[in-house]
Motif scaffolding. Structure first.
Motif, PDB file in Angstrom:
ATOM      1  N   TYR A  87     -30.211 -29.722  29.460  1.00 53.87           N
ATOM      2  CA  TYR A  87     -29.937 -29.021  30.711  1.00 53.87           C
ATOM      3  C   TYR A  87     -30.689 -27.701  30.750  1.00 53.87           C
ATOM      4  O   TYR A  87     -30.844 -27.032  29.727  1.00 53.87           O
ATOM      5  N   GLU A 104     -29.668 -24.376  32.685  1.00 58.52           N
ATOM      6  CA  GLU A 104     -28.478 -23.919  33.379  1.00 58.52           C
ATOM      7  C   GLU A 104     -28.564 -22.421  33.686  1.00 58.52           C
ATOM      8  O   GLU A 104     -29.374 -21.714  33.099  1.00 58.52           O
ATOM      9  N   LEU A 140     -20.908 -22.146  35.001  1.00 55.66           N
ATOM     10  CA  LEU A 140     -22.290 -22.605  34.848  1.00 55.66           C
ATOM     11  C   LEU A 140     -22.706 -23.528  35.978  1.00 55.66           C
ATOM     12  O   LEU A 140     -21.897 -24.308  36.487  1.00 55.66           O
ATOM     13  N   TYR A 191     -25.648 -26.390  36.527  1.00 58.14           N
ATOM     14  CA  TYR A 191     -26.694 -27.155  35.873  1.00 58.14           C
ATOM     15  C   TYR A 191     -27.832 -27.347  36.873  1.00 58.14           C
ATOM     16  O   TYR A 191     -27.717 -28.104  37.823  1.00 58.14           O
ATOM     17  N   LYS A 213     -31.058 -31.556  34.817  1.00 56.99           N
ATOM     18  CA  LYS A 213     -30.437 -32.428  33.814  1.00 56.99           C
ATOM     19  C   LYS A 213     -31.408 -33.557  33.531  1.00 56.99           C
ATOM     20  O   LYS A 213     -31.946 -34.173  34.449  1.00 56.99           O
ATOM     21  N   HIS A 244     -31.322 -17.670  32.851  1.00 59.23           N
ATOM     22  CA  HIS A 244     -31.178 -19.102  32.617  1.00 59.23           C
ATOM     23  C   HIS A 244     -31.006 -19.351  31.123  1.00 59.23           C
ATOM     24  O   HIS A 244     -31.353 -18.512  30.305  1.00 59.23           O
ATOM     25  N   CYS A 267     -21.732 -29.176  23.101  1.00 60.23           N
ATOM     26  CA  CYS A 267     -23.157 -28.948  23.336  1.00 60.23           C
ATOM     27  C   CYS A 267     -23.620 -27.706  22.567  1.00 60.23           C
ATOM     28  O   CYS A 267     -22.822 -26.868  22.190  1.00 60.23           O
ATOM     29  N   ARG A 283     -26.073 -24.353  22.927  1.00 58.12           N
ATOM     30  CA  ARG A 283     -26.669 -23.542  23.997  1.00 58.12           C
ATOM     31  C   ARG A 283     -27.570 -22.468  23.428  1.00 58.12           C
ATOM     32  O   ARG A 283     -27.322 -21.917  22.365  1.00 58.12           O
TER      33      ARG A 283
END
Length: 128
Positions: free
Chosen positions: A67, A69, A78, A80, A83, A107, A119, A121
């Motif tokens: 992603y 985001e 958030l 997205y 994707k 971002h 996930c 990040r």
């Protein structure tokens, strides 16, 4: 003797100047990543096209989803923006979109394994 010393100084000066120019011009300045999800996969932001490349690196029956985001307008959640999934085939997948991230909105990248778990990040960044 003096001529040889001056020649060495000139060569050293040229080398320092070249090194300074090389360091001052970053390669792929706007690209971010790759961001790794363990050994399972990566996501990379490509400044040329403002898209992402997602690569599934482990043949475990599950792909990965990447992603791009950003924070929503209130800064409480958030959004997205892009994707892209990869898995089940050779090579990586690159998103194809019309998104332009120039501006002062920060971002970040995220990558998720399509099995289970949370996930991963990246830090937030701006496009210039």
């Amino acid at each position: 003797m003096i001529k040889r010393a001056l020649s060495r100084v000139a060569v050293a000066g040229a080398a320092v100047t070249l090194l300074g120019l090389t360091a001052a011009s970053p390669a792929l300045a706007g690209d971010e990543g790759p961001l790794w999800y363990s050994n399972r996969g990566t996501v990379t932001f490509n400044d040329d096209g403002d898209d992402i490349t997602v690569c599934d690196k482990l043949a475990d029956g599950h792909g990965v989803t990447g992603y791009l985001e950003r924070l929503n307008s209130t800064g409480t959640g958030l959004v997205y923006v892009i994707k892209e999934e990869d898995g089940g085939d050779a090579g990586c997948d690159r998103s194809d979109n019309d998104y332009d991230m120039i501006g002062n909105i920060s971002h970040g990248l995220a990558i998720c394994w399509n099995g289970s778990g949370s996930c991963v990040r990246s830090n937030w960044y701006f496009d210039e």
